[in-house]
Design a protein around this motif. Structure first.
Motif, PDB file in Angstrom:
ATOM      1  N   LEU A   1       0.842  -1.163   0.000  1.00 20.06           N
ATOM      2  CA  LEU A   1       0.000   0.000   0.000  1.00 20.06           C
ATOM      3  C   LEU A   1       0.889   1.228   0.000  1.00 20.06           C
ATOM      4  O   LEU A   1       1.828   1.303   0.785  1.00 20.06           O
ATOM      5  N   GLN A   2       0.584   2.175  -0.890  1.00 20.81           N
ATOM      6  CA  GLN A   2       1.380   3.401  -0.992  1.00 20.81           C
ATOM      7  C   GLN A   2       0.453   4.604  -1.063  1.00 20.81           C
ATOM      8  O   GLN A   2      -0.625   4.522  -1.656  1.00 20.81           O
ATOM      9  N   LEU A   3       0.889   5.709  -0.485  1.00 17.98           N
ATOM     10  CA  LEU A   3       0.208   6.980  -0.656  1.00 17.98           C
ATOM     11  C   LEU A   3       1.007   7.777  -1.664  1.00 17.98           C
ATOM     12  O   LEU A   3       2.222   7.938  -1.516  1.00 17.98           O
ATOM     13  N   LEU A   4       0.343   8.285  -2.686  1.00 17.91           N
ATOM     14  CA  LEU A   4       1.029   8.986  -3.771  1.00 17.91           C
ATOM     15  C   LEU A   4       0.378  10.330  -4.042  1.00 17.91           C
ATOM     16  O   LEU A   4      -0.669  10.655  -3.497  1.00 17.91           O
ATOM     17  N   GLY A   5       0.983  11.066  -4.945  1.00 17.20           N
ATOM     18  CA  GLY A   5       0.484  12.381  -5.329  1.00 17.20           C
ATOM     19  C   GLY A   5       1.179  13.455  -4.524  1.00 17.20           C
ATOM     20  O   GLY A   5       1.808  13.191  -3.498  1.00 17.20           O
ATOM     21  N   ALA A   6       1.036  14.676  -4.986  1.00 16.34           N
ATOM     22  CA  ALA A   6       1.715  15.800  -4.349  1.00 16.34           C
ATOM     23  C   ALA A   6       1.356  15.932  -2.872  1.00 16.34           C
ATOM     24  O   ALA A   6       2.202  16.229  -2.043  1.00 16.34           O
ATOM     25  N   MET A  10      -3.615   9.992  -2.944  1.00 13.63           N
ATOM     26  CA  MET A  10      -4.002   8.816  -3.717  1.00 13.63           C
ATOM     27  C   MET A  10      -3.451   7.561  -3.040  1.00 13.63           C
ATOM     28  O   MET A  10      -2.302   7.528  -2.619  1.00 13.63           O
ATOM     29  N   VAL A  11      -4.284   6.543  -2.942  1.00 13.35           N
ATOM     30  CA  VAL A  11      -3.869   5.252  -2.385  1.00 13.35           C
ATOM     31  C   VAL A  11      -3.645   4.301  -3.548  1.00 13.35           C
ATOM     32  O   VAL A  11      -4.496   4.183  -4.430  1.00 13.35           O
ATOM     33  N   ARG A  12      -2.509   3.627  -3.549  1.00 14.15           N
ATOM     34  CA  ARG A  12      -2.231   2.611  -4.573  1.00 14.15           C
ATOM     35  C   ARG A  12      -1.899   1.310  -3.860  1.00 14.15           C
ATOM     36  O   ARG A  12      -1.109   1.295  -2.917  1.00 14.15           O
ATOM     37  N   PHE A  13      -2.524   0.229  -4.306  1.00 12.13           N
ATOM     38  CA  PHE A  13      -2.278  -1.078  -3.708  1.00 12.13           C
ATOM     39  C   PHE A  13      -2.497  -2.151  -4.760  1.00 12.13           C
ATOM     40  O   PHE A  13      -2.926  -1.866  -5.871  1.00 12.13           O
ATOM     41  N   ARG A  14      -2.188  -3.387  -4.409  1.00  8.74           N
ATOM     42  CA  ARG A  14      -2.285  -4.492  -5.361  1.00  8.74           C
ATOM     43  C   ARG A  14      -3.359  -5.465  -4.903  1.00  8.74           C
ATOM     44  O   ARG A  14      -3.453  -5.801  -3.726  1.00  8.74           O
ATOM     45  N   LEU A  15      -4.162  -5.916  -5.868  1.00  6.14           N
ATOM     46  CA  LEU A  15      -5.212  -6.895  -5.601  1.00  6.14           C
ATOM     47  C   LEU A  15      -4.726  -8.262  -6.063  1.00  6.14           C
ATOM     48  O   LEU A  15      -4.400  -8.431  -7.243  1.00  6.14           O
ATOM     49  N   PRO A  16      -4.659  -9.230  -5.166  1.00  5.11           N
ATOM     50  CA  PRO A  16      -4.207 -10.571  -5.571  1.00  5.11           C
ATOM     51  C   PRO A  16      -5.228 -11.227  -6.501  1.00  5.11           C
ATOM     52  O   PRO A  16      -6.436 -11.025  -6.356  1.00  5.11           O
ATOM     53  N   ARG A  17      -4.720 -11.984  -7.465  1.00  5.31           N
ATOM     54  CA  ARG A  17      -5.567 -12.754  -8.394  1.00  5.31           C
ATOM     55  C   ARG A  17      -4.943 -14.137  -8.502  1.00  5.31           C
ATOM     56  O   ARG A  17      -3.900 -14.295  -9.132  1.00  5.31           O
ATOM     57  N   ALA A  31      -6.872   8.868   1.075  1.00  3.04           N
ATOM     58  CA  ALA A  31      -5.707   8.489   1.870  1.00  3.04           C
ATOM     59  C   ALA A  31      -6.079   8.291   3.332  1.00  3.04           C
ATOM     60  O   ALA A  31      -5.477   7.470   4.020  1.00  3.04           O
ATOM     61  N   ASP A  32      -7.105   8.993   3.808  1.00  3.96           N
ATOM     62  CA  ASP A  32      -7.511   8.854   5.206  1.00  3.96           C
ATOM     63  C   ASP A  32      -8.086   7.465   5.507  1.00  3.96           C
ATOM     64  O   ASP A  32      -8.155   7.056   6.661  1.00  3.96           O
ATOM     65  N   LEU A  33      -8.466   6.718   4.469  1.00  2.00           N
ATOM     66  CA  LEU A  33      -9.013   5.374   4.659  1.00  2.00           C
ATOM     67  C   LEU A  33      -7.993   4.272   4.363  1.00  2.00           C
ATOM     68  O   LEU A  33      -8.316   3.087   4.450  1.00  2.00           O
TER      69      LEU A  33
END
Length: 70
Positions: A1-6, A10-17, A31-33
């Motif tokens: 999980l990463q927080l991005l943007g200035a 923005m939250v970026r994460f990976r969904l397993p498949r 980002a607060d969630l």
């Protein structure tokens, strides 16, 4: 999980498949969630989209909402 943007909004994460590569997911202005995503399973609502950045194209899941998994 990463927080991005200035502003780190923005939250970026990976969904397993199972049996396939993980799918990148992004959730703008939530980002607060971000921490809640790591505490318990969640159901996600969103759309699949094509992300084009720096000459690369990939499939991405754009999250619109989430709730505790049922």
């Amino acid at each position: 999980l990463q927080l991005l943007g200035a502003a780190g909004r923005m939250v970026r994460f990976r969904l397993p498949r199972p049996g396939r590569p993980a799918l990148e997911a992004v959730w703008w202005d939530k980002a607060d969630l971000a921490e809640a995503l790591t505490r318990q399973p969640v159901d996600l609502l969103g759309t699949l989209a094509t992300d084009r950045y720096n000459g690369r194209t990939k499939l991405q899941f754009k999250v619109r909402d989430a709730r505790p998994a049922r």
